[in-house]
Design a protein around this motif. Structure first.
Motif, PDB file in Angstrom:
ATOM      1  N   LYS A   3      -1.122 -15.205  -6.897  1.00 45.02           N
ATOM      2  CA  LYS A   3      -1.139 -14.249  -5.793  1.00 45.02           C
ATOM      3  C   LYS A   3       0.248 -13.629  -5.569  1.00 45.02           C
ATOM      4  O   LYS A   3       0.366 -12.435  -5.304  1.00 45.02           O
ATOM      5  CB  LYS A   3      -1.635 -14.948  -4.528  1.00 45.02           C
ATOM      6  CG  LYS A   3      -1.943 -14.019  -3.392  1.00 45.02           C
ATOM      7  CD  LYS A   3      -2.996 -13.023  -3.768  1.00 45.02           C
ATOM      8  CE  LYS A   3      -4.262 -13.190  -3.025  1.00 45.02           C
ATOM      9  NZ  LYS A   3      -5.222 -12.136  -3.350  1.00 45.02           N
ATOM     10  N   LEU A   4       1.319 -14.442  -5.672  1.00 43.02           N
ATOM     11  CA  LEU A   4       2.663 -13.896  -5.471  1.00 43.02           C
ATOM     12  C   LEU A   4       3.007 -12.857  -6.535  1.00 43.02           C
ATOM     13  O   LEU A   4       3.699 -11.876  -6.254  1.00 43.02           O
ATOM     14  CB  LEU A   4       3.703 -15.017  -5.448  1.00 43.02           C
ATOM     15  CG  LEU A   4       3.619 -15.989  -4.271  1.00 43.02           C
ATOM     16  CD1 LEU A   4       4.698 -17.064  -4.388  1.00 43.02           C
ATOM     17  CD2 LEU A   4       3.725 -15.258  -2.938  1.00 43.02           C
ATOM     18  N   THR A   5       2.523 -13.055  -7.744  1.00 41.80           N
ATOM     19  CA  THR A   5       2.747 -12.071  -8.807  1.00 41.80           C
ATOM     20  C   THR A   5       1.989 -10.792  -8.515  1.00 41.80           C
ATOM     21  O   THR A   5       2.497  -9.688  -8.734  1.00 41.80           O
ATOM     22  CB  THR A   5       2.354 -12.659 -10.175  1.00 41.80           C
ATOM     23  OG1 THR A   5       3.125 -13.843 -10.387  1.00 41.80           O
ATOM     24  CG2 THR A   5       2.610 -11.675 -11.294  1.00 41.80           C
ATOM     25  N   ASP A   6       0.787 -10.930  -8.013  1.00 42.05           N
ATOM     26  CA  ASP A   6       0.016  -9.767  -7.600  1.00 42.05           C
ATOM     27  C   ASP A   6       0.788  -8.992  -6.526  1.00 42.05           C
ATOM     28  O   ASP A   6       0.941  -7.769  -6.610  1.00 42.05           O
ATOM     29  CB  ASP A   6      -1.349 -10.218  -7.078  1.00 42.05           C
ATOM     30  CG  ASP A   6      -2.294  -9.062  -6.776  1.00 42.05           C
ATOM     31  OD1 ASP A   6      -2.101  -7.956  -7.306  1.00 42.05           O
ATOM     32  OD2 ASP A   6      -3.241  -9.277  -5.994  1.00 42.05           O
ATOM     33  N   TYR A   7       1.303  -9.704  -5.525  1.00 38.58           N
ATOM     34  CA  TYR A   7       2.104  -9.055  -4.490  1.00 38.58           C
ATOM     35  C   TYR A   7       3.338  -8.393  -5.096  1.00 38.58           C
ATOM     36  O   TYR A   7       3.731  -7.295  -4.709  1.00 38.58           O
ATOM     37  CB  TYR A   7       2.553 -10.061  -3.429  1.00 38.58           C
ATOM     38  CG  TYR A   7       1.451 -10.666  -2.608  1.00 38.58           C
ATOM     39  CD1 TYR A   7       0.224 -10.023  -2.399  1.00 38.58           C
ATOM     40  CD2 TYR A   7       1.631 -11.905  -2.021  1.00 38.58           C
ATOM     41  CE1 TYR A   7      -0.772 -10.599  -1.639  1.00 38.58           C
ATOM     42  CE2 TYR A   7       0.635 -12.493  -1.248  1.00 38.58           C
ATOM     43  CZ  TYR A   7      -0.562 -11.837  -1.064  1.00 38.58           C
ATOM     44  OH  TYR A   7      -1.545 -12.421  -0.300  1.00 38.58           O
ATOM     45  N   GLY A   8       3.959  -9.074  -6.048  1.00 37.12           N
ATOM     46  CA  GLY A   8       5.159  -8.529  -6.690  1.00 37.12           C
ATOM     47  C   GLY A   8       4.889  -7.215  -7.404  1.00 37.12           C
ATOM     48  O   GLY A   8       5.697  -6.286  -7.339  1.00 37.12           O
ATOM     49  N   THR A   9       3.739  -7.111  -8.066  1.00 35.58           N
ATOM     50  CA  THR A   9       3.415  -5.847  -8.745  1.00 35.58           C
ATOM     51  C   THR A   9       3.180  -4.740  -7.721  1.00 35.58           C
ATOM     52  O   THR A   9       3.583  -3.597  -7.942  1.00 35.58           O
ATOM     53  CB  THR A   9       2.187  -5.989  -9.670  1.00 35.58           C
ATOM     54  OG1 THR A   9       1.050  -6.359  -8.915  1.00 35.58           O
ATOM     55  CG2 THR A   9       2.450  -7.002 -10.774  1.00 35.58           C
ATOM     56  N   LEU A  10       2.554  -5.091  -6.592  1.00 37.12           N
ATOM     57  CA  LEU A  10       2.355  -4.095  -5.531  1.00 37.12           C
ATOM     58  C   LEU A  10       3.692  -3.644  -4.942  1.00 37.12           C
ATOM     59  O   LEU A  10       3.901  -2.455  -4.695  1.00 37.12           O
ATOM     60  CB  LEU A  10       1.456  -4.664  -4.430  1.00 37.12           C
ATOM     61  CG  LEU A  10      -0.007  -4.897  -4.802  1.00 37.12           C
ATOM     62  CD1 LEU A  10      -0.718  -5.669  -3.703  1.00 37.12           C
ATOM     63  CD2 LEU A  10      -0.701  -3.577  -5.083  1.00 37.12           C
ATOM     64  N   MET A  11       4.598  -4.595  -4.708  1.00 32.60           N
ATOM     65  CA  MET A  11       5.914  -4.254  -4.160  1.00 32.60           C
ATOM     66  C   MET A  11       6.706  -3.369  -5.112  1.00 32.60           C
ATOM     67  O   MET A  11       7.306  -2.377  -4.688  1.00 32.60           O
ATOM     68  CB  MET A  11       6.718  -5.529  -3.875  1.00 32.60           C
ATOM     69  CG  MET A  11       6.229  -6.303  -2.704  1.00 32.60           C
ATOM     70  SD  MET A  11       7.341  -7.697  -2.407  1.00 32.60           S
ATOM     71  CE  MET A  11       6.154  -8.970  -2.156  1.00 32.60           C
ATOM     72  N   MET A  12       6.703  -3.745  -6.373  1.00 36.45           N
ATOM     73  CA  MET A  12       7.449  -2.962  -7.362  1.00 36.45           C
ATOM     74  C   MET A  12       6.868  -1.552  -7.484  1.00 36.45           C
ATOM     75  O   MET A  12       7.616  -0.576  -7.601  1.00 36.45           O
ATOM     76  CB  MET A  12       7.449  -3.677  -8.712  1.00 36.45           C
ATOM     77  CG  MET A  12       8.238  -4.970  -8.748  1.00 36.45           C
ATOM     78  SD  MET A  12      10.016  -4.740  -8.549  1.00 36.45           S
ATOM     79  CE  MET A  12      10.434  -4.077 -10.168  1.00 36.45           C
ATOM     80  N   THR A  13       5.556  -1.438  -7.447  1.00 40.06           N
ATOM     81  CA  THR A  13       4.923  -0.120  -7.514  1.00 40.06           C
ATOM     82  C   THR A  13       5.276   0.702  -6.280  1.00 40.06           C
ATOM     83  O   THR A  13       5.580   1.896  -6.387  1.00 40.06           O
ATOM     84  CB  THR A  13       3.393  -0.268  -7.664  1.00 40.06           C
ATOM     85  OG1 THR A  13       3.119  -1.047  -8.830  1.00 40.06           O
ATOM     86  CG2 THR A  13       2.720   1.076  -7.808  1.00 40.06           C
ATOM     87  N   TYR A  14       5.284   0.074  -5.131  1.00 43.62           N
ATOM     88  CA  TYR A  14       5.682   0.753  -3.895  1.00 43.62           C
ATOM     89  C   TYR A  14       7.119   1.271  -4.013  1.00 43.62           C
ATOM     90  O   TYR A  14       7.402   2.442  -3.705  1.00 43.62           O
ATOM     91  CB  TYR A  14       5.544  -0.212  -2.712  1.00 43.62           C
ATOM     92  CG  TYR A  14       6.074   0.330  -1.416  1.00 43.62           C
ATOM     93  CD1 TYR A  14       5.357   1.271  -0.682  1.00 43.62           C
ATOM     94  CD2 TYR A  14       7.299  -0.102  -0.917  1.00 43.62           C
ATOM     95  CE1 TYR A  14       5.852   1.774   0.520  1.00 43.62           C
ATOM     96  CE2 TYR A  14       7.800   0.383   0.279  1.00 43.62           C
ATOM     97  CZ  TYR A  14       7.072   1.325   0.991  1.00 43.62           C
ATOM     98  OH  TYR A  14       7.565   1.826   2.173  1.00 43.62           O
TER      99      TYR A  14
END
Length: 150
Positions: A3-14
């Motif tokens: 889940k943290l990796t999923d969040y990380g991809t969202l943050m990086m995309t943002y």
């Protein structure tokens, strides 16, 4: 992928949508819908890996350390998960994690699969992740075992 990796991809995309702007952890957390402590944890990991820069102070925040075109999904997932591999023997960078390694008859195939996944992730840039897909990709499952080919 956790889940943290999923969040990380969202943050990086943002962050990639405005790569030269500083964004606070609070703004990033709010934008993707997670709590600030979780966002801070992931942002620190991405900063330690060299993918983000952190600037302190009242007007501080986070921004990409490289252009979105020069960051791949393999970079992001590798920073948050470690070497990419489906099994302990699937990554060449971590030999010796399995006591069956010397006599394993499928090790080379798992390494081949892990390499294909890593290559696929390395072929997608963060810049590409910022562009919405016009048509959703429908993942179809094989109906029988004969359709599964490695």
């Amino acid at each position: 992928m956790g889940k943290l990796t999923d969040y990380g991809t969202l943050m990086m995309t943002y962050l990639a949508r405005e790569p030269k702007c500083l964004h606070s952890a609070q703004d990033i957390a709010h934008a993707i819908g997670i709590n600030v402590p979780t966002a801070t944890k992931v942002l620190k990991t991405l900063t330690r890996s060299g993918l983000l820069e952190s600037h302190r102070g009242i007007k501080g925040g986070y921004l990409l350390a490289k252009t979105p075109e020069n960051i791949t999904m393999a970079d992001i997932i590798g920073a948050l998960e470690g070497p990419i591999g489906l099994t302990d023997c699937g990554t060449a960078s971590q030999p010796g994690n399995c006591h069956r390694e010397r006599s394993c008859s499928v090790k080379a195939n798992w390494q081949k699969i892990s390499q294909a996944i890593n290559d696929a992730l390395a072929s997608v840039s963060l810049a590409e992740m910022t562009v919405p897909v016009a048509q959703p990709i429908v993942m179809q499952r094989p109906t029988n075992i004969e359709q599964v080919r490695l």
